[in-house]
Design a protein around this motif. Structure first.
Motif, mmCIF file in Angstrom:
data_model
loop_
_atom_site.group_PDB
_atom_site.id
_atom_site.type_symbol
_atom_site.label_atom_id
_atom_site.label_comp_id
_atom_site.label_asym_id
_atom_site.label_seq_id
_atom_site.Cartn_x
_atom_site.Cartn_y
_atom_site.Cartn_z
ATOM 1 N N TYR B 232 0.948 -4.454 -4.148
ATOM 2 C CA TYR B 232 1.106 -4.083 -2.740
ATOM 3 C C TYR B 232 -0.154 -4.327 -1.936
ATOM 4 C CZ TYR B 232 -0.532 0.335 -4.786
ATOM 5 O OH TYR B 232 -1.218 1.283 -5.488
ATOM 6 N N LEU B 241 -3.131 -8.094 7.456
ATOM 7 C CA LEU B 241 -3.813 -6.879 7.890
ATOM 8 C C LEU B 241 -5.322 -7.033 7.717
ATOM 9 C CD1 LEU B 241 -1.539 -4.125 6.297
ATOM 10 C CD2 LEU B 241 -1.373 -5.171 8.546
ATOM 11 N N LYS B 242 -6.047 -6.248 8.502
ATOM 12 C CA LYS B 242 -7.512 -6.283 8.408
ATOM 13 C C LYS B 242 -7.964 -5.684 7.084
ATOM 14 C CE LYS B 242 -9.008 -6.228 13.163
ATOM 15 N NZ LYS B 242 -8.221 -5.491 14.158
ATOM 16 N N GLN B 249 -6.755 2.428 4.012
ATOM 17 C CA GLN B 249 -5.423 3.040 4.091
ATOM 18 C C GLN B 249 -4.599 2.717 2.854
ATOM 19 O OE1 GLN B 249 -2.847 2.444 7.325
ATOM 20 N NE2 GLN B 249 -4.085 3.601 8.769
ATOM 21 N N HIS B 250 -4.294 1.436 2.703
ATOM 22 C CA HIS B 250 -3.364 1.045 1.645
ATOM 23 C C HIS B 250 -3.903 1.357 0.260
ATOM 24 C CE1 HIS B 250 -0.091 -1.190 3.755
ATOM 25 N NE2 HIS B 250 -0.944 -0.938 4.733
ATOM 26 N N ALA B 251 -5.172 1.064 0.043
ATOM 27 C CA ALA B 251 -5.726 1.276 -1.292
ATOM 28 C C ALA B 251 -6.147 2.735 -1.481
ATOM 29 C CB ALA B 251 -6.901 0.343 -1.525
ATOM 30 N N LYS B 253 -5.352 5.586 -0.117
ATOM 31 C CA LYS B 253 -4.349 6.652 -0.228
ATOM 32 C C LYS B 253 -3.726 6.660 -1.626
ATOM 33 C CE LYS B 253 -0.658 9.102 2.035
ATOM 34 N NZ LYS B 253 0.587 9.037 2.776
ATOM 35 N N ASN B 254 -3.587 5.470 -2.193
ATOM 36 C CA ASN B 254 -3.068 5.398 -3.555
ATOM 37 C C ASN B 254 -4.104 5.830 -4.582
ATOM 38 O OD1 ASN B 254 -0.253 4.132 -3.948
ATOM 39 N ND2 ASN B 254 -1.128 2.999 -2.237
ATOM 40 N N PHE B 327 -0.011 13.039 -0.611
ATOM 41 C CA PHE B 327 -0.578 11.734 -0.939
ATOM 42 C C PHE B 327 0.396 10.850 -1.701
ATOM 43 C CE2 PHE B 327 -4.406 14.052 0.107
ATOM 44 C CZ PHE B 327 -5.041 13.108 0.895
#
Lengths: 332, 334
Positions: B232, B241-242, B249-251, B253-254, B327
């Motif tokens: 993802y 995406l920047k 955000q993407h990484a 939060k996971n 989360f």
């Protein structure tokens, strides 16, 4: 754009990985082009360089260790390799959409579908949140998600594999891309869902007049959706032809091997053929033709000479010494 | 969700009962005679015996424990053997100091630890990665008391830029409302006091936060490295995406879930670590309170305070579990 001008023109692409164990020539000299509304298939087994080709086009090769060492990727006439990261970002997701193999892992599990769609749209279009949301609903409708209003706020794990792949496609299509790269989009899905997803690709292509690069190892998928096919082996093209011609007059021993390894539905039983040996280790390719160690028709010269891609028929190219003028081959 | 929280709260009862038995036993196993420490070396055996009888020290342990629990259930934490002060009142006064210090240390540890971990992961094997992770290794290995003393020596004694001890300079006036000094100074708009309280917090906060900071940094790094290789993340990049958005955000939060677990656990260690830190920096919290009580064999205070700390620890863990769901939406609490 007139239909004869290629949308994408990949010229002599070389993507290498520089590792401690040596240089891996994952993509080692390929050329192809995609026209608007056309579907190009790229076929090959794992490690043949299909996905690296796709990632090279998007400029997403992890560097280090990867590097595009030679060639050009011309998208709408402009070389993507000359572009800065910021310019590439404006092309990714907007001009070129990408669908990945495994929909189970390709969506971020901790964000809602809405967030993942809206952020894509808002990264590229000057949309308000409301407009982006409306566009997301429209897209979910387009790719056939039932009850999109309700499903928009769901998380990826609340969808089945087929539905997730539809969402991936919806995201890829969010900004009406002119090129869609699909990397094994049906591999992780079961057969009935596969057929639906392929149908969806065809429908979207008709509606949006996109060029599609369909990366797959499944010749069945190729026969269903592709106009032209490039068969790859060990980072190089083995054969390049129109789809029908490839199935009728495939020439390269590797292509023939792939076709023979498809089960046939005939009354009499016969043993399923397999290609001998294992996919090559890209760290140390043999000196001559990289397929030679597995080839049934291997000749002495194959072990020394790496053949060039030669046109054997109209728009049909093969990279094999069997189809080269043997004298010329020996002299080179 | 509500059902889950209620069930978890009910489960607190056996946990705290266990803690109470444990602390009670420990306190009574420690050699030393409270009566003697109260009356001093010169007390006669008759005086001591009288006092022991009065304090119930001659009762069987089971009766003593019963009395202890019985009182606690009525909200009575007993009174200090030495000062005769009501322990509940004393704890209520000192607890905010400890919580303020703990939260400050935790925020420091989280902000610096997570940031360092993320950067180290994104720039793996860079000089930053090497330096910060070696630093983190030192961080977990340094004894708090040594670090605290060194800080006092460098920043207070030599450089004279930070106060060596206490919560507030004696010259600074502050109207106490909640007993959280930073909060109180904001509420009363007293910025001079805010600055002074903040400077007093810096050294003990840093000393206390060093170990969690190091642990959080290392955990964030390894968790981020794993997440950055996920499909993802590649999808997010392919969407155009920047990079900062993808990382934070993407990484993150996971990657945050295992870090959250660590934070919850470290919070407990911070409460324990406060005993050392508060003693070194003369911080008037419950850590120092317990320390002094142990020296004075004031077992009432020790028992009650440990029980309070244990309750906070268990509640923090419950909060951690509830936060998991925020989360990771895949987590379900039945």
């Amino acid at each position: 754009m007139d239909t004869d001008t290629p949308l994408l023109d990949v010229v002599n692409l070389h993507t290498h990985f520089f590792t401690k164990a040596g240089t891996v020539k994952a993509v080692d000299g390929i050329d192809f082009s995609v026209k608007p509304g056309e579907t190009l298939g790229i076929v090959g087994e794992s490690g043949s360089g299909k996905s690296i080709t796709a990632m090279s086009i998007l400029g997403l090769i992890p560097s280090p260790p990867g590097k595009i060492v030679d060639g050009g990727i011309y998208f709408k006439g402009e070389n993507l390799l000359d572009k800065k990261e910021k310019q590439l970002r404006q092309i990714r997701g907007k001009e070129i959409g990408m669908v990945f193999q495994d929909p189970m892992t390709s969506l971020n599990p901790v964000f809602t579908v809405e967030k993942q769609m809206v952020e894509t749209i808002r990264a590229h279009e000057n949309f308000s949140k409301k407009q982006a949301r409306d566009r997301s609903l429209e897209l979910l409708n387009l790719v056939g998600i039932p009850d999109p209003k309700k499903r928009l706020t769901s998380y990826p794990h609340e969808f089945s594999g087929g539905m997730r792949q539809r969402i991936m496609i919806a995201i890829a299509l969010a900004c009406n891309p002119s090129l869609l790269i699909a990397d094994e989009p049906t591999t992780a899905l079961d057969v009935t869902i596969q057929a639906q997803i392929l149908d969806l690709f065809r429908r979207m292509q008709r509606e949006l007049d996109m060029g599609i690069i369909m990366i797959t190892h499944d010749l069945g998928v190729v026969s269903e959706v592709c106009d032209r096919v490039m068969v790859m082996y060990a980072g190089k093209p083995a054969e390049f032809s129109e789809t029908k011609n490839l199935f009728d007059h495939g020439k390269h021993p590797y292509t023939l091997g792939l076709m023979n390894s498809i089960p046939k539905i005939t009354p009499e039983k016969h043993k399923l053929e397999a290609i001998d040996g294992v996919p090559p280790d890209l760290h140390g390719l043999p000196k001559g033709c990289s397929f030679a160690p597995r080839c049934k028709h291997v000749m002495e010269s194959c072990l020394n000479i790496d053949p060039e891609l030669k046109e054997v028929d109209n728009n049909h190219h093969v990279r094999c010494l069997l189809y080269e003028d043997s004298k010329e081959a020996v002299s080179t | 969700m509500l059902k889950y929280i209620i069930r978890r709260l009910v489960m607190l009862i056996p946990v705290l009962l266990g803690v109470s038995i444990l602390t009670f036993s420990l306190v009574h196993l420690i050699p030393g005679d409270p009566a003697k420490s109260m009356l001093g070396e010169k007390a006669t055996e008759t005086q001591l015996e009288l006092l022991r009888e009065e304090m119930g020290l001659n009762d069987p342990y089971i009766v003593q424990y019963g009395n202890f629990i019985g009182k606690i259930l009525q909200g009575d934490l007993g009174e200090s053997i030495q000062s005769k002060e009501d322990i509940a009142v004393e704890i209520a006064q000192k607890l905010p100091a400890t919580i303020e210090l703990t939260i400050f240390a935790m925020i420091l540890a989280m902000v610096i630890g997570i940031l360092a971990g993320v950067i180290a992961a994104v720039k793996q094997y860079s000089w930053f990665d090497n330096v910060s992770m070696t630093g983190a290794l030192f961080g977990v290995s340094l004894p708090i008391f040594w670090l605290g003393l060194m800080m006092i020596w460098v920043f207070a004694v030599e450089l004279k830029i930070l106060p060596p001890s206490g919560r507030l300079a004696s010259t600074v006036e502050l109207e106490t409302i909640t007993n959280f000094y930073l909060l109180d100074s904001i509420l009363s708009g007293n910025w001079g006091a805010f600055k002074d309280a903040f400077f007093h917090l810096l050294m003990p906060g840093l000393a206390l936060g060093t170990i969690p900071m190091a642990v959080i940094a290392r955990m964030t790094r390894s968790s981020m490295l794993e997440v950055m290789g996920q499909d993802y993340i590649r999808t997010a990049a392919a969407k155009g995406l920047k990079k900062q958005l993808i990382i934070f955000q993407h990484a993150l939060k996971n990657a945050f879930l295992p870090v959250l677990t660590i934070i919850g656990l470290q919070f407990g260690f911070l409460l324990g670590g406060a005993v050392l830190t508060e003693t070194i920096f003369s911080w008037p919290g419950i850590g120092r309170y317990v320390y002094q009580a142990v020296l004075a064999r004031d077992y009432q205070i020790v028992q009650s305070t440990i029980l309070i700390i244990a309750t906070i620890f268990v509640l923090v863990n419950l909060l951690t579990d509830i936060l998991y769901k925020y989360f990771d939406p895949r987590i379900k609490y039945e």
